[in-house]
Motif scaffolding. Structure first.
Motif, PDB file in Angstrom:
ATOM      1  N   GLY A 188       4.471 -10.908 -10.128  1.00  0.00           N
ATOM      2  CA  GLY A 188       4.516  -9.704  -9.300  1.00  0.00           C
ATOM      3  C   GLY A 188       3.563  -8.615  -9.747  1.00  0.00           C
ATOM      4  N   GLY A 189       3.176  -8.612 -11.018  1.00  0.00           N
ATOM      5  CA  GLY A 189       2.246  -7.606 -11.511  1.00  0.00           C
ATOM      6  C   GLY A 189       0.916  -7.601 -10.782  1.00  0.00           C
ATOM      7  N   TYR A 190       0.526  -8.752 -10.263  1.00  0.00           N
ATOM      8  CA  TYR A 190      -0.740  -8.847  -9.534  1.00  0.00           C
ATOM      9  C   TYR A 190      -0.733  -7.955  -8.295  1.00  0.00           C
ATOM     10  CZ  TYR A 190      -4.934 -11.200  -7.734  1.00  0.00           C
ATOM     11  OH  TYR A 190      -6.193 -11.500  -7.281  1.00  0.00           O
ATOM     12  N   TRP A 191       0.445  -7.652  -7.797  1.00  0.00           N
ATOM     13  CA  TRP A 191       0.569  -6.852  -6.583  1.00  0.00           C
ATOM     14  C   TRP A 191       0.722  -5.355  -6.855  1.00  0.00           C
ATOM     15  CZ3 TRP A 191      -0.096  -8.483  -1.621  1.00  0.00           C
ATOM     16  CH2 TRP A 191      -0.320  -9.855  -1.477  1.00  0.00           C
ATOM     17  N   LEU A 192       0.689  -4.948  -8.118  1.00  0.00           N
ATOM     18  CA  LEU A 192       0.797  -3.519  -8.445  1.00  0.00           C
ATOM     19  C   LEU A 192      -0.210  -2.651  -7.690  1.00  0.00           C
ATOM     20  CD1 LEU A 192       1.563  -3.796 -12.239  1.00  0.00           C
ATOM     21  CD2 LEU A 192       2.875  -2.378 -10.648  1.00  0.00           C
ATOM     22  N   GLY A 228      -7.874   1.013 -22.344  1.00  0.00           N
ATOM     23  CA  GLY A 228      -7.304   1.906 -21.329  1.00  0.00           C
ATOM     24  C   GLY A 228      -6.032   1.411 -20.677  1.00  0.00           C
ATOM     25  N   ILE A 229      -5.501   0.301 -21.135  1.00  0.00           N
ATOM     26  CA  ILE A 229      -4.260  -0.238 -20.566  1.00  0.00           C
ATOM     27  C   ILE A 229      -3.086   0.450 -21.253  1.00  0.00           C
ATOM     28  CG2 ILE A 229      -2.833  -2.325 -20.338  1.00  0.00           C
ATOM     29  CD1 ILE A 229      -5.537  -3.861 -20.079  1.00  0.00           C
ATOM     30  N   ARG A 230      -2.176   1.013 -20.455  1.00  0.00           N
ATOM     31  CA  ARG A 230      -1.065   1.783 -21.009  1.00  0.00           C
ATOM     32  C   ARG A 230       0.300   1.128 -20.812  1.00  0.00           C
ATOM     33  NH1 ARG A 230      -4.784   3.154 -23.239  1.00  0.00           N
ATOM     34  NH2 ARG A 230      -5.712   5.225 -23.344  1.00  0.00           N
ATOM     35  N   TYR A 231       0.388   0.133 -19.934  1.00  0.00           N
ATOM     36  CA  TYR A 231       1.654  -0.555 -19.664  1.00  0.00           C
ATOM     37  C   TYR A 231       1.384  -2.043 -19.524  1.00  0.00           C
ATOM     38  CZ  TYR A 231       3.579   4.042 -18.558  1.00  0.00           C
ATOM     39  OH  TYR A 231       3.985   5.346 -18.633  1.00  0.00           O
ATOM     40  N   LEU A 232       2.407  -2.827 -19.808  1.00  0.00           N
ATOM     41  CA  LEU A 232       2.374  -4.262 -19.550  1.00  0.00           C
ATOM     42  C   LEU A 232       3.493  -4.576 -18.573  1.00  0.00           C
ATOM     43  CD1 LEU A 232       1.921  -5.587 -23.204  1.00  0.00           C
ATOM     44  CD2 LEU A 232       0.137  -5.302 -21.467  1.00  0.00           C
ATOM     45  N   TYR A 233       3.185  -5.367 -17.570  1.00  0.00           N
ATOM     46  CA  TYR A 233       4.155  -5.745 -16.551  1.00  0.00           C
ATOM     47  C   TYR A 233       4.423  -7.233 -16.672  1.00  0.00           C
ATOM     48  CZ  TYR A 233       6.436  -6.072 -12.008  1.00  0.00           C
ATOM     49  OH  TYR A 233       7.357  -6.274 -11.003  1.00  0.00           O
ATOM     50  N   ALA A 248      -2.276   5.120 -14.209  1.00  0.00           N
ATOM     51  CA  ALA A 248      -1.992   4.353 -15.435  1.00  0.00           C
ATOM     52  C   ALA A 248      -2.268   2.871 -15.182  1.00  0.00           C
ATOM     53  CB  ALA A 248      -0.548   4.558 -15.870  1.00  0.00           C
ATOM     54  N   LYS A 249      -3.098   2.295 -16.033  1.00  0.00           N
ATOM     55  CA  LYS A 249      -3.483   0.896 -15.871  1.00  0.00           C
ATOM     56  C   LYS A 249      -2.455  -0.026 -16.525  1.00  0.00           C
ATOM     57  CE  LYS A 249      -7.627  -0.803 -15.471  1.00  0.00           C
ATOM     58  NZ  LYS A 249      -9.022  -1.212 -15.716  1.00  0.00           N
ATOM     59  N   PHE A 250      -2.167  -1.124 -15.840  1.00  0.00           N
ATOM     60  CA  PHE A 250      -1.225  -2.141 -16.307  1.00  0.00           C
ATOM     61  C   PHE A 250      -1.968  -3.391 -16.753  1.00  0.00           C
ATOM     62  CE2 PHE A 250       1.756   0.471 -14.122  1.00  0.00           C
ATOM     63  CZ  PHE A 250       3.011   0.158 -14.615  1.00  0.00           C
ATOM     64  N   GLY A 251      -1.482  -3.989 -17.819  1.00  0.00           N
ATOM     65  CA  GLY A 251      -1.872  -5.330 -18.200  1.00  0.00           C
ATOM     66  C   GLY A 251      -0.855  -6.284 -17.592  1.00  0.00           C
ATOM     67  N   ILE A 252      -1.325  -7.354 -17.014  1.00  0.00           N
ATOM     68  CA  ILE A 252      -0.427  -8.297 -16.343  1.00  0.00           C
ATOM     69  C   ILE A 252      -0.703  -9.718 -16.832  1.00  0.00           C
ATOM     70  CG2 ILE A 252      -0.209  -6.854 -14.285  1.00  0.00           C
ATOM     71  CD1 ILE A 252      -2.212  -8.784 -12.891  1.00  0.00           C
ATOM     72  N   GLU A 280       5.665  -0.055 -22.370  1.00  0.00           N
ATOM     73  CA  GLU A 280       4.674   1.007 -22.537  1.00  0.00           C
ATOM     74  C   GLU A 280       3.961   0.795 -23.852  1.00  0.00           C
ATOM     75  OE1 GLU A 280       4.255   5.869 -22.406  1.00  0.00           O
ATOM     76  OE2 GLU A 280       6.246   4.979 -22.670  1.00  0.00           O
ATOM     77  N   LEU A 281       2.651   0.951 -23.836  1.00  0.00           N
ATOM     78  CA  LEU A 281       1.853   0.879 -25.058  1.00  0.00           C
ATOM     79  C   LEU A 281       1.636   2.303 -25.547  1.00  0.00           C
ATOM     80  CD1 LEU A 281      -0.816  -1.794 -24.047  1.00  0.00           C
ATOM     81  CD2 LEU A 281       1.445  -2.120 -25.048  1.00  0.00           C
ATOM     82  N   LEU A 282       1.942   2.518 -26.812  1.00  0.00           N
ATOM     83  CA  LEU A 282       1.892   3.858 -27.390  1.00  0.00           C
ATOM     84  C   LEU A 282       0.641   4.017 -28.234  1.00  0.00           C
ATOM     85  CD1 LEU A 282       5.629   3.900 -28.468  1.00  0.00           C
ATOM     86  CD2 LEU A 282       4.660   4.911 -26.404  1.00  0.00           C
TER      87      LEU A 282
END
Length: 167
Positions: free
Chosen positions: A65-69, A120-125, A46-50, A161-163
């Motif tokens: 911290g999202g950069y370190w996912l 394709g981004i499904r989450y934001l951190y 699952a891809k994150f937007g940061i 979470e992006l729905l």
């Protein structure tokens, strides 16, 4: 001349070594706890937007911290961690730039959620350290969309979470 240059070089080195830029310390203990939660609750692909900062016009860089996912969870993000842009596949570089620009537009509000989801981004951190480069992503503002839901909120870290449309 060489001795003068050496003296100034040592002085400059000492001044630089003792300079601490606290805003560059992206990962906090709260981020580490959130990374544990991500590993346990989010699919590994699952891809994150940061939160992102363009330090050059074509070089997005994470700012919290999202950069370190990718390193701590294996999950990809919109800002390629430590990518050598000059040596990378140009199509991949364009993808990261488009994703990062789309995520940055979310700083103004949730109008671009569909665009980010379509990439394709499904989450934001949203990391505990925040975004030193500007307003950053705002969970309360983004939560105004029915396509965004909070799935984690602890210690200053929020994961959204992006729905899909119509859910």
């Amino acid at each position: 001349m060489a001795i003068t240059l050496l003296i100034f070089g040592v002085w400059g080195m000492w001044a630089r070594v003792n300079t601490v830029e606290a805003y560059r310390h992206f990962v906090t203990p709260a981020d580490l706890a959130a990374m544990d939660w991500v590993r346990a609750n989010v699919p590994a692909d699952a891809k994150f937007g940061i939160n992102t900062y363009f330090w050059l016009p074509r070089a997005p860089h994470g700012v919290d911290g999202g950069y370190w996912l990718p390193y701590l969870t294996g999950n990809p993000t919109n800002a390629a961690a430590m990518l050598l842009y000059g040596e990378a596949d140009p199509a991949l570089v364009e993808q990261f730039i488009a994703e990062s620009e789309a995520v940055e537009r979310l700083e103004a509000g949730p109008a671009g959620v569909s665009d980010v989801y379509d990439l394709g981004i499904r989450y934001l951190y949203l990391g505990a350290a925040g975004d030193f480069s500007g307003p950053g992503l705002d969970a309360e503002l983004l939560g105004q969309s029915e396509r965004v839901r909070v799935v984690y909120e602890q210690g200053g870290v929020t994961i959204l979470e992006l729905l899909p449309a119509g859910s």
